[in-house]
Design a protein around this motif. Structure first.
Motif, mmCIF file in Angstrom:
data_model
loop_
_atom_site.group_PDB
_atom_site.id
_atom_site.type_symbol
_atom_site.label_atom_id
_atom_site.label_comp_id
_atom_site.label_asym_id
_atom_site.label_seq_id
_atom_site.Cartn_x
_atom_site.Cartn_y
_atom_site.Cartn_z
ATOM 1 N N VAL A 1 -0.664 26.873 95.741
ATOM 2 C CA VAL A 1 -0.900 25.639 96.149
ATOM 3 C C VAL A 1 -1.002 24.747 95.083
ATOM 4 O O VAL A 1 -0.512 23.562 95.376
ATOM 5 C CB VAL A 1 -2.182 25.616 96.933
ATOM 6 C CG1 VAL A 1 -2.849 24.252 97.064
ATOM 7 C CG2 VAL A 1 -2.006 26.446 98.215
ATOM 8 N N PHE B 1 -3.387 29.304 103.433
ATOM 9 C CA PHE B 1 -2.189 28.414 103.938
ATOM 10 C C PHE B 1 -2.288 27.928 105.191
ATOM 11 O O PHE B 1 -1.875 26.489 105.540
ATOM 12 C CB PHE B 1 -0.982 29.223 103.706
ATOM 13 C CG PHE B 1 -0.495 29.700 102.398
ATOM 14 C CD1 PHE B 1 -0.560 28.621 101.361
ATOM 15 C CD2 PHE B 1 -0.117 30.820 102.118
ATOM 16 C CE1 PHE B 1 -0.358 29.253 100.053
ATOM 17 C CE2 PHE B 1 0.451 31.311 100.887
ATOM 18 C CZ PHE B 1 0.089 30.448 100.005
ATOM 19 N N TRP C 1 -7.732 23.703 98.649
ATOM 20 C CA TRP C 1 -8.061 25.102 98.266
ATOM 21 C C TRP C 1 -9.085 25.054 97.649
ATOM 22 O O TRP C 1 -10.064 26.222 97.832
ATOM 23 C CB TRP C 1 -7.026 25.446 97.497
ATOM 24 C CG TRP C 1 -6.948 24.885 95.981
ATOM 25 C CD1 TRP C 1 -6.591 23.696 95.630
ATOM 26 C CD2 TRP C 1 -7.850 25.309 94.858
ATOM 27 N NE1 TRP C 1 -6.772 23.316 94.388
ATOM 28 C CE2 TRP C 1 -7.520 24.316 93.761
ATOM 29 C CE3 TRP C 1 -8.564 26.399 94.755
ATOM 30 C CZ2 TRP C 1 -8.283 24.454 92.580
ATOM 31 C CZ3 TRP C 1 -9.398 26.392 93.713
ATOM 32 C CH2 TRP C 1 -9.298 25.674 92.530
ATOM 33 N N GLY D 1 -4.968 25.315 104.902
ATOM 34 C CA GLY D 1 -4.395 23.879 104.323
ATOM 35 C C GLY D 1 -3.340 23.311 105.119
ATOM 36 O O GLY D 1 -3.129 22.053 104.843
ATOM 37 N N SER E 1 2.977 24.575 104.154
ATOM 38 C CA SER E 1 1.927 25.203 104.340
ATOM 39 C C SER E 1 2.071 26.354 105.407
ATOM 40 O O SER E 1 1.830 27.368 105.461
ATOM 41 C CB SER E 1 0.595 24.252 104.503
ATOM 42 O OG SER E 1 0.286 23.753 103.345
#
Length: 681
Positions: free
Chosen positions: A432, A474, A483, A477, A442
């Motif tokens: 990331v 992910f 993160w 995200g 993502s």
């Protein structure tokens, strides 16, 4: 075993990476289904809905990887539907009443724990649904959205089921492998008997093949013929192999007859291996010419006489049937009336509820597991809410996912989950920070992580958790969660959840060690019933019911496997049971294995219906059945059985000599005496 040593063993087990055959096409199909759901959700509904549907598709695919003989589409649909219902009900309860959600979580976790009564597959799917529900209930913001999210979760299961139907990979592959493994185990047994006439045989492959052979009525109409008859033949071949090699009722230990028996056993192993390869790959059977020449040699009838000659002839006939059955069926299917019918999923529900009710007792390992899961999940949720970390669901989610009904799996999975999470979030964080992925990238990374989970799922829990952690990072995200908002919380709360799971088992255990005597008693009683059923065939050949022998044999195998599994679990537990030492357990295992083997050899030489009854067989059968039932109770109470009535019944048998019945009866009683000697150690 001390606690320190037990913990070391669980850590070692947690970090073990198993070498197993990968299934890249199956993993690719599951990842494709997930990709369809994720990107359709992103394009049509946005990241929140996409995440919900992705969790549904992910869990549905995980369900299809479980060791189950049910159709994979059914597992995917069941997983998606139950997760959707859990999510919707969880949101309705928890959206405005935190205390009510706490109660719901406790009830749901208890139900998931009790689902293990219906089998490991049901338990794993139920546990996964509770864990994922803790995440998905946080995604919607209204009742309408909750209904939509639930529908998308169910749709994820439907997509996975459709892909399995439209793009089958190695159709009937699991059943083919189970049957091929059973034949290969028979081949290995034949080879070992050449040099070890009393070699032991593990019935687990035969029991697995039997479980794989149970089909629904719809499956029975579609099953290839080569998956139908070979298992029954393998069951009948095993006692013939043992009786041919046995020095008491088979050929002498040395001499030309023994040499010919070794040749026949080697040829049988070669034929069984060829049949196993053909069934595994759906190919024609390619038989080695030397093996065929041995099995068809007329010299065998000259070198072998009596019982060995009959065994060799019967073995050759059974192997011919195996070869004929193992050939691809050219589109033919087995008749449903000839199959072991498995109930469909709707008809399974009342049977599963019956099993659950049977486990609702304080001493049941499943009940104690359900209580642990309920209490630990509730405590984890409260602790997560109290800690200033956010994402309170990660602690109970970790607890639910690692907890199992036995000690070793719970502790090893807790260690593996934390280690895998630590590595996975570190890798995902690095990616990331390096790529700064947007919503769609993502999603791509989440799908790739899930694909690696599917591909490596059977190599070890720690390995799979590396990519599960990356997948979650992910996926969250995708909705814009940074993160640094998830990684520290996830690592800390995963540690909390794992520690709670380990503490829960330590405070409210279900140790297998104190139950070893009960397992041994169950095996003793089952062995006695089987031996008595065989003896009754000698007592009344004309009225013999072979089905009774078959049912008793299956009960023996189940009891033996339950005993062996209990011994394996007890070996890793940090407790000791003074009533049964390891030396006594090993010696008793050997004695009961010999008892079952000698009864099996007697079964291989059952008299024809026109033969005269064996003198004294009925009295010996009754005495043996009564004595082993009484012995089972004595073993549970910690006493050593006495076999006086059985010895008296044996002495009353007429016509002593070297015939198969008298020799087998003598050995059965000797095995019982060995059992008592073992329990005195």
């Amino acid at each position: 075993m001390s606690w320190v040593r037990a913990l070391k063993e669980t850590v070692r087990s947690a970090m073990t990476v198993e070498r197993t055959r990968l299934e890249p096409l199956v993993a690719l199909r599951a990842a494709t289904g997930l990709a369809i759901v994720v990107f359709a959700g992103l394009a049509l509904f946005g990241p929140g809905s996409a995440a919900s549907s992705a969790f549904g598709a992910f869990q549905a695919a995980i369900a299809t990887f479980q060791r189950s003989w049910r159709p994979r589409p059914v597992l995917a649909l069941a997983s998606g539907a139950t997760l959707a219902a859990s999510t919707f009900i969880g949101y309705l309860v928890g959206s405005s009443h935190t205390a009510a959600f706490q109660v719901l979580l406790a009830v749901w976790a208890f139900a998931a724990g009790m689902a293990w009564a219906a089998g490991p597959t049901a338990g794993i799917i139920a546990s996964g649904n509770v864990a994922i529900m803790l995440v998905t209930v946080t995604l919607p913001t209204s009742v309408a959205q909750a209904a939509g999210h639930a529908a998308l979760i169910a749709a994820g299961g439907v997509v996975q089921a459709l892909l399995i139907v439209l793009f089958p990979v190695r159709r009937w592959g699991a059943q083919r492998d189970a049957l091929a493994d059973a034949l290969a185990a028979e081949a290995d047994y034949a080879r070992r008997l050449r040099h070890e006439p009393l070699a032991a045989f593990d019935p687990q492959p035969l029991m697995t093949a039997r479980a794989a052979a149970a089909v629904t009525p719809r499956q029975a109409r579609r099953r290839p013929l080569e998956l139908h008859g070979a298992r029954g033949l393998a069951e009948r071949i095993r006692p013939v192999l043992a009786s041919l090699a046995d020095p008491a009722v088979g050929v002498p230990e040395e001499g030309p007859a023994r040499d010919r028996a070794r040749e026949v056993l080697a040829a049988a192993a070669a034929v069984l291996d060829a049949a196993a390869r053909a069934i595994r790959h759906g190919e024609p059977v390619r038989l080695p010419a030397p093996a065929l020449s041995v099995l068809r040699s007329p010299d065998t009838g000259d070198l072998l006489t009596g019982a060995p000659r009959r065994a060799a002839a019967r073995l050759a006939h059974l192997l011919d049937d195996v070869v004929e059955t193992a050939a691809p069926g050219s589109g033919r299917t087995a008749s449903p009336e000839e199959s072991i019918i498995r109930p469909t999923l709707p008809r399974l529900v009342p049977l599963a509820l019956k099993e659950v009710r049977a486990q609702l007792r304080p001493d049941s390992p499943v009940f104690r597991h359900a209580v642990r899961v309920s209490v630990v999940a509730s405590a984890g949720y409260l602790i997560g809410q109290a800690l200033p970390l956010g994402h309170a669901y990660w602690a109970p989610m970790a607890s639910v996912m690692v907890m199992r009904p036995d000690f070793s799996q719970t502790y090893s999975r807790a260690v593996a989950r934390f280690a895998g999470t630590l590595v996975g979030v570190a890798v995902a964080t690095g990616i990331v920070q390096l790529l700064h992925p947007g919503m769609y990238l993502s999603g791509v990374l989440a799908v790739l992580s899930a694909g690696l989970v599917y591909a490596l799922l059977r190599t070890g829990y720690a390995v799979s958790q590396v990519f599960v952690s990356s997948y979650v990072v992910f996926l969250l995200g995708m909705g814009g969660t940074r993160w640094d908002q998830t990684v520290p919380d996830r690592v800390a709360l995963t540690l909390v959840g794992g520690l709670l799971a380990m503490l829960g088992y330590a405070l409210y255990p279900a140790w297998e060690t104190p139950r070893l005597r009960t397992r041994l008693a169950d095996w003793t009683a089952a062995d006695g019933r089987y031996a008595a059923a065989v003896l009754r065939q000698y007592a009344d050949p004309a009225g013999a019911r072979r089905s009774e022998v078959r049912e008793a044999l299956l009960a023996v195998r189940e009891a033996r496997i339950a005993w062996r599994e209990a011994v394996a679990r007890a070996a890793g537990e940090p407790v000791r049971h003074r009533g049964l030492s390891r030396a006594a357990a090993d010696a008793a295992d050997e004695a009961l294995a010999l008892l079952g083997r000698n009864a099996m050899i007697l079964e291989a030489h059952l008299p024809d219906s026109g033969q005269d009854p064996a003198p004294g067989a009925a009295g010996l059968a009754d005495a043996l059945a009564a004595a082993t039932e009484r012995a089972a109770k004595e073993i549970r109470d910690g006493r050593v059985p006495d076999w006086g009535p059985v010895r008296a019944a044996l002495a009353a048998c007429d016509a002593p000599g070297a015939d198969v019945f008298r020799c087998g009866a003598d050995r059965l009683v000797a095995d019982l005496e060995e059992l008592s000697a073992a329990l005195r150690t």
